[in-house]
Design a protein around this motif. Structure first.
Motif, PDB file in Angstrom:
ATOM      1  N   TYR A 391      33.258  40.174  50.930  1.00  0.00           N
ATOM      2  CA  TYR A 391      32.998  39.045  50.038  1.00  0.00           C
ATOM      3  C   TYR A 391      32.081  38.039  50.730  1.00  0.00           C
ATOM      4  O   TYR A 391      32.469  37.406  51.730  1.00  0.00           O
ATOM      5  CB  TYR A 391      34.325  38.381  49.648  1.00  0.00           C
ATOM      6  N   ASP A 393      29.879  35.025  49.380  1.00  0.00           N
ATOM      7  CA  ASP A 393      29.339  34.167  48.327  1.00  0.00           C
ATOM      8  C   ASP A 393      28.143  33.354  48.808  1.00  0.00           C
ATOM      9  O   ASP A 393      27.352  32.879  48.003  1.00  0.00           O
ATOM     10  CB  ASP A 393      30.424  33.234  47.787  1.00  0.00           C
ATOM     11  N   ARG A 404      29.553  40.238  46.428  1.00  0.00           N
ATOM     12  CA  ARG A 404      30.894  40.787  46.568  1.00  0.00           C
ATOM     13  C   ARG A 404      30.825  42.297  46.357  1.00  0.00           C
ATOM     14  O   ARG A 404      30.262  42.758  45.372  1.00  0.00           O
ATOM     15  CB  ARG A 404      31.846  40.145  45.564  1.00  0.00           C
ATOM     16  N   LEU A 426      40.229  41.167  50.504  1.00  0.00           N
ATOM     17  CA  LEU A 426      39.456  40.120  51.178  1.00  0.00           C
ATOM     18  C   LEU A 426      39.865  39.982  52.635  1.00  0.00           C
ATOM     19  O   LEU A 426      39.016  40.038  53.532  1.00  0.00           O
ATOM     20  CB  LEU A 426      39.669  38.776  50.468  1.00  0.00           C
TER      21      LEU A 426
END
Length: 550
Positions: A391, A393, A404, A426
């Protein structure tokens, strides 16, 4: 302290103190936003600490966060006289509080890495003839070729980075030589920019210091050498031979070696404190100055890492500190000479998508609740039944990638996971990536490996359990609020004890111990170590997953 009640061991802080009464060492940290000091006694307890915050206590310099950000948004500097005046202020505060400087055996310190200070021709004379009647900043006002010094936040030297890498055969060649590919903040590239843009200021500089060796010079009353560990963050030092790379020096600027001086082991006693401090504050004439180093190496000392250990800082960005015996420099991460063992190395890896990414997934998948986030980790199986995610961002730096990316047990990329699966994906993915990149730099988990966890997420026991499982090692938590300062005081004791001839671990063995927070689950040792390579079509690059439940 009654010396008769303690076992005497030559070289330990206690033995050093017992020979001269109750004494201490000072640890300094010249960081981006403040100057801080701690005093550590013979039993390695902190009994004094103070600081001067640049923005608050020295507003006349007009800094924000301790720096000046220039109009191009790339150039970032700090006023060198601000650092000098901060030292005046903090020593004055110590004196006013009644601090007994006569009890200081030695001092060492840390500086924000990569920053550079340019001493003007004739500055050495001013340093060596300081009047105890005046503060430092009044006597050193005309001693610097440039008043605002480039620091680690500067990113204005891309052209110089390209020139350096091209001259030595590419980014990997430079990394193998100096421990890192060319980075804009690294000192060699900053020096090259100064020479190209302001050759007059460069030619008028008789000495170039790092922030760490600059601070040590203030205490010595003369130029302090750069230490091996902080010198590793310059793109100039050959980390294997521990000498300046002539090829790199030649690319950056002429006559650079003589302006830098010869580097020294990080545990070196570089001299006795200047008579200025003896007369103005009451330091003993025999107080030793141990080479200052960078803030990251000093933090490694403060956390007392040993061979095979890892420190994981789980903050806005996640940072890994690694103790390495046989480094493998790469295009990502940094290899530095080890600040407490001249034969070994340390590595630094930074991951941008840290706590903010964890908070986003918490908000999306656990209704903004850390309690629900933890319950999701508790309710899902280790290995997440083969589901894994990465992940990013914001643009990641280790490696450079964004987006992602989720993969199911068949190694197929999927668009979404259920909430509890997403949370474990995650956390496992973050720690797997850290182990992959650590091993890429030569790190190997050992039977005695321990992981020291710090930062906000280190308060979550379920996150730490995943960390223990992925690395197959116990996780401890430790207070690192002043780790660079405390590490500097420890290093002062180490230098006094003999430095390279005495194990650092022996010197600091009586320091407060970290607390055990998590141990690997039995099933963690059964995870398959065969590497499967997955390629994300969206990212266009491979992911390596060496830990799958078999």
């Amino acid at each position: 302290m009654d010396a008769r009640t303690h076992r005497r061991a030559a070289g330990t802080p206690r033995a050093l103190a017992e020979r001269a009464g109750r004494r201490c060492c000072l640890g300094w940290d010249f960081s981006t936003q403040q100057v801080k000091v701690v005093a550590v006694d013979a039993e390695l307890n902190i009994f004094y600490e103070d600081s001067v915050h640049f923005d608050r206590d020295l507003p006349e310099f007009g800094t924000q966060g301790g720096v000046h950000v220039h109009k191009d948004r790339l150039t970032v500097t700090s006023p060198v006289l601000m650092w000098v005046q901060a030292l005046d202020l903090i020593l004055g505060k110590m004196k006013s509080s009644g601090f007994d400087f006569s009890q200081v055996l030695a001092l060492s310190g840390a500086g924000q890495q990569h920053g550079s200070v340019y001493w003007k021709t004739g500055a050495s004379l001013a340093l060596s003839s300081l009047s105890p009647a005046l503060p430092l900043h009044q006597q050193l006002q005309s001693c610097f070729s440039i008043s605002d010094c480039p620091i680690w936040m500067d990113s204005s030297t891309t052209a110089q980075c390209h020139q350096l890498e091209a001259a030595v055969g590419g980014a990997q060649a430079l990394s193998c030589l100096t421990g890192s590919r060319a980075y804009e903040r690294f000192t060699g590239n900053q020096i090259a920019k100064l020479f190209q843009k302001n050759p007059e200021a460069y030619s008028h500089s008789e000495r170039i210091s790092l922030v760490s060796s600059f601070a040590a010079s203030l205490f010595l009353g003369g130029y302090s050498p750069i230490d091996y560990s902080d010198g590793s963050g310059m793109n100039l030092l050959q980390i294997q031979e521990k000498v300046w790379s002539q090829a790199c020096l030649d690319v950056c600027a002429p006559h650079l070696e003589e302006k830098l001086g010869s580097p020294v082991p990080s545990c070196s006693v570089v001299g006795a404190i200047s008579s200025y401090y003896v007369q103005r504050y009451g330091f003993p004439p025999g107080c030793k100055v141990v080479a200052f180093t960078g803030d990251n190496p000093a933090s490694l000392a403060g956390m007392r890492l040993e061979e095979g250990d890892i420190a994981v800082s789980l903050g806005t960005s996640d940072t890994l500190f690694l103790w390495l015996q046989k480094p493998m420099p790469a295009l990502e991460g940094h290899i530095f000479c080890n600040p407490v063992d001249a034969q070994h190395y340390m590595a630094l890896l930074c991951f941008k998508n840290g706590s903010l990414m964890r908070e986003k997934i918490r908000d999306e998948s656990a209704s903004c609740s850390w309690n629900k986030f933890s319950k999701a980790l508790q309710s899902t199986a280790m290995g997440n039944n083969g589901n894994l995610g990465f992940y990013f961002d914001v643009m990641e730096i280790t490696p450079e990638i964004i987006g992602r990316h989720r993969f199911n047990a068949e190694n197929m990329e999927v668009s979404a996971f259920p909430g509890d699966v997403e949370i474990r994906a995650l956390i496992e993915g973050q720690f797997m990536a850290k182990r992959i990149h650590a091993e890429g730099l030569g790190y190997r988990v050992m039977p005695k490996t321990k992981i020291l966890a710090t930062g906000g997420a280190s308060h979550n026991k379920d996150i730490l359990q995943v960390l223990a499982d992925v690395f197959g090692a116990p996780v401890y938590v430790i207070d690192t609020t002043s780790s660079a300062c405390v590490g500097s005081a420890y290093r002062a004791f180490h230098g006094l004890a003999g430095g390279t001839g005495v194990a650092f671990s022996e010197v600091v063995k009586s320091a407060p111990q970290p607390s055990l927070a998590a141990t690997p689950n039995p099933g963690a040792s059964q995870w398959d170590r065969g590497t499967s390579i997955l390629t994300s079509p969206a990212a266009g690059m491979p992911f390596c997953f060496p830990w799958r439940i078999s």
